[in-house]
Design a protein around this motif. Structure first.
Motif, PDB file in Angstrom:
ATOM      1  N   VAL A  51       0.835  -1.208   0.000  1.00  0.00           N
ATOM      2  CA  VAL A  51       0.000   0.000   0.000  1.00  0.00           C
ATOM      3  C   VAL A  51       0.867   1.256   0.000  1.00  0.00           C
ATOM      4  O   VAL A  51       0.651   2.176  -0.790  1.00  0.00           O
ATOM      5  CB  VAL A  51      -0.986   0.004   1.192  1.00  0.00           C
ATOM      6  N   LYS A  52       1.882   1.281   0.860  1.00  0.00           N
ATOM      7  CA  LYS A  52       2.797   2.431   0.914  1.00  0.00           C
ATOM      8  C   LYS A  52       3.513   2.608  -0.425  1.00  0.00           C
ATOM      9  O   LYS A  52       3.624   3.724  -0.944  1.00  0.00           O
ATOM     10  CB  LYS A  52       3.809   2.230   2.036  1.00  0.00           C
ATOM     11  N   PHE A  53       3.990   1.524  -1.009  1.00  0.00           N
ATOM     12  CA  PHE A  53       4.657   1.564  -2.304  1.00  0.00           C
ATOM     13  C   PHE A  53       3.700   2.053  -3.394  1.00  0.00           C
ATOM     14  O   PHE A  53       4.052   2.923  -4.188  1.00  0.00           O
ATOM     15  CB  PHE A  53       5.204   0.173  -2.647  1.00  0.00           C
ATOM     16  N   TYR A  54       2.508   1.519  -3.422  1.00  0.00           N
ATOM     17  CA  TYR A  54       1.535   1.855  -4.464  1.00  0.00           C
ATOM     18  C   TYR A  54       1.175   3.343  -4.420  1.00  0.00           C
ATOM     19  O   TYR A  54       1.228   4.033  -5.435  1.00  0.00           O
ATOM     20  CB  TYR A  54       0.279   0.992  -4.290  1.00  0.00           C
ATOM     21  N   THR A  55       0.838   3.846  -3.237  1.00  0.00           N
ATOM     22  CA  THR A  55       0.431   5.254  -3.141  1.00  0.00           C
ATOM     23  C   THR A  55       1.591   6.203  -3.404  1.00  0.00           C
ATOM     24  O   THR A  55       1.432   7.208  -4.094  1.00  0.00           O
ATOM     25  CB  THR A  55      -0.217   5.556  -1.771  1.00  0.00           C
ATOM     26  N   SER A  56       2.775   5.888  -2.901  1.00  0.00           N
ATOM     27  CA  SER A  56       3.948   6.745  -3.121  1.00  0.00           C
ATOM     28  C   SER A  56       4.323   6.790  -4.593  1.00  0.00           C
ATOM     29  O   SER A  56       4.626   7.853  -5.143  1.00  0.00           O
ATOM     30  CB  SER A  56       5.150   6.243  -2.320  1.00  0.00           C
ATOM     31  N   SER A  57       4.332   5.640  -5.231  1.00  0.00           N
ATOM     32  CA  SER A  57       4.704   5.568  -6.642  1.00  0.00           C
ATOM     33  C   SER A  57       3.705   6.305  -7.519  1.00  0.00           C
ATOM     34  O   SER A  57       4.094   7.074  -8.401  1.00  0.00           O
ATOM     35  CB  SER A  57       4.791   4.113  -7.103  1.00  0.00           C
ATOM     36  N   SER A  59       1.625   8.691  -6.773  1.00  0.00           N
ATOM     37  CA  SER A  59       1.648  10.143  -6.589  1.00  0.00           C
ATOM     38  C   SER A  59       2.880  10.782  -7.233  1.00  0.00           C
ATOM     39  O   SER A  59       2.864  11.963  -7.565  1.00  0.00           O
ATOM     40  CB  SER A  59       1.564  10.517  -5.107  1.00  0.00           C
ATOM     41  N   ALA A  60       3.936   9.988  -7.460  1.00  0.00           N
ATOM     42  CA  ALA A  60       5.152  10.498  -8.104  1.00  0.00           C
ATOM     43  C   ALA A  60       5.151  10.267  -9.617  1.00  0.00           C
ATOM     44  O   ALA A  60       6.118  10.586 -10.293  1.00  0.00           O
ATOM     45  CB  ALA A  60       6.379   9.830  -7.484  1.00  0.00           C
ATOM     46  N   GLY A  61       4.072   9.680 -10.135  1.00  0.00           N
ATOM     47  CA  GLY A  61       3.990   9.431 -11.571  1.00  0.00           C
ATOM     48  C   GLY A  61       4.706   8.171 -12.036  1.00  0.00           C
ATOM     49  O   GLY A  61       4.964   7.997 -13.219  1.00  0.00           O
ATOM     50  N   ILE A  62       5.003   7.282 -11.106  1.00  0.00           N
ATOM     51  CA  ILE A  62       5.654   6.010 -11.418  1.00  0.00           C
ATOM     52  C   ILE A  62       4.580   4.924 -11.374  1.00  0.00           C
ATOM     53  O   ILE A  62       3.789   4.869 -10.432  1.00  0.00           O
ATOM     54  CB  ILE A  62       6.744   5.657 -10.376  1.00  0.00           C
ATOM     55  N   LYS A  63       4.559   4.047 -12.384  1.00  0.00           N
ATOM     56  CA  LYS A  63       3.583   2.956 -12.376  1.00  0.00           C
ATOM     57  C   LYS A  63       4.033   1.888 -11.383  1.00  0.00           C
ATOM     58  O   LYS A  63       5.072   1.254 -11.568  1.00  0.00           O
ATOM     59  CB  LYS A  63       3.435   2.343 -13.759  1.00  0.00           C
TER      60      LYS A  63
END
Length: 140
Positions: A51-57, A59-63
């Motif tokens: 979840v942390k990885f998914y939301t951080s990525s 929001s930074a424009g990384i899939k």
């Protein structure tokens, strides 16, 4: 000249307790700096950081590509590594089911693992990577 895009499909974070040092925040910052379009986090036998990885990525424009490194036990007791990547919602549901299965079934001794039969009927929406030289394909 346009640089070719590169995507890591097997990366362990701090949530892979035995071999991961990468933390999610600095990982995402590095990916942005390297202009990488996507990355797969495949922690060992868990989805703790997903979840942390998914939301951080996102929001930074990384899939973000979710996944998990699992061990699969064959009928002879041999263990084969397998990387499972989530392709869609059904894949996510199947992966969470498989990871839960590793911790709730079997003899609960040693490392969490799946039996080969556990994969039957639970692979829709998942992409499997062979496990490189330690996997079935590499050994063959």
């Amino acid at each position: 000249m346009v640089a070719e895009a590169f995507t890591h499909l097997r990366l362990h974070t701090e949530y892979s307790i035995s071999d991961g040092l990468v933390t999610i925040g600095p990982l995402v910052e590095s990916l942005v700096g390297l202009e990488m379009p996507a990355v797969a986090v495949t922690d060992l036998a868990n989805l703790f950081g997903l979840v942390k990885f998914y939301t951080s990525s996102q929001s930074a424009g990384i899939k973000p590509i979710g996944g998990c490194d699992v061990m699969v036990e064959d009928e002879g007791g041999g263990l084969t590594p397998l990387v499972l990547l989530v392709q869609n919602e059904q894949g996510y549901l199947n992966l969470t089911q498989l990871v839960s299965q590793m911790y709730t079934a079997g003899d609960r001794t040693g490392e969490p693992k799946l039996a080969g039969k556990d994969l039957e009927g639970t692979t829709e929406g998942l992409i499997a990577l062979s496990g490189a030289q330690r996997g079935d394909v590499g050994q063959a």
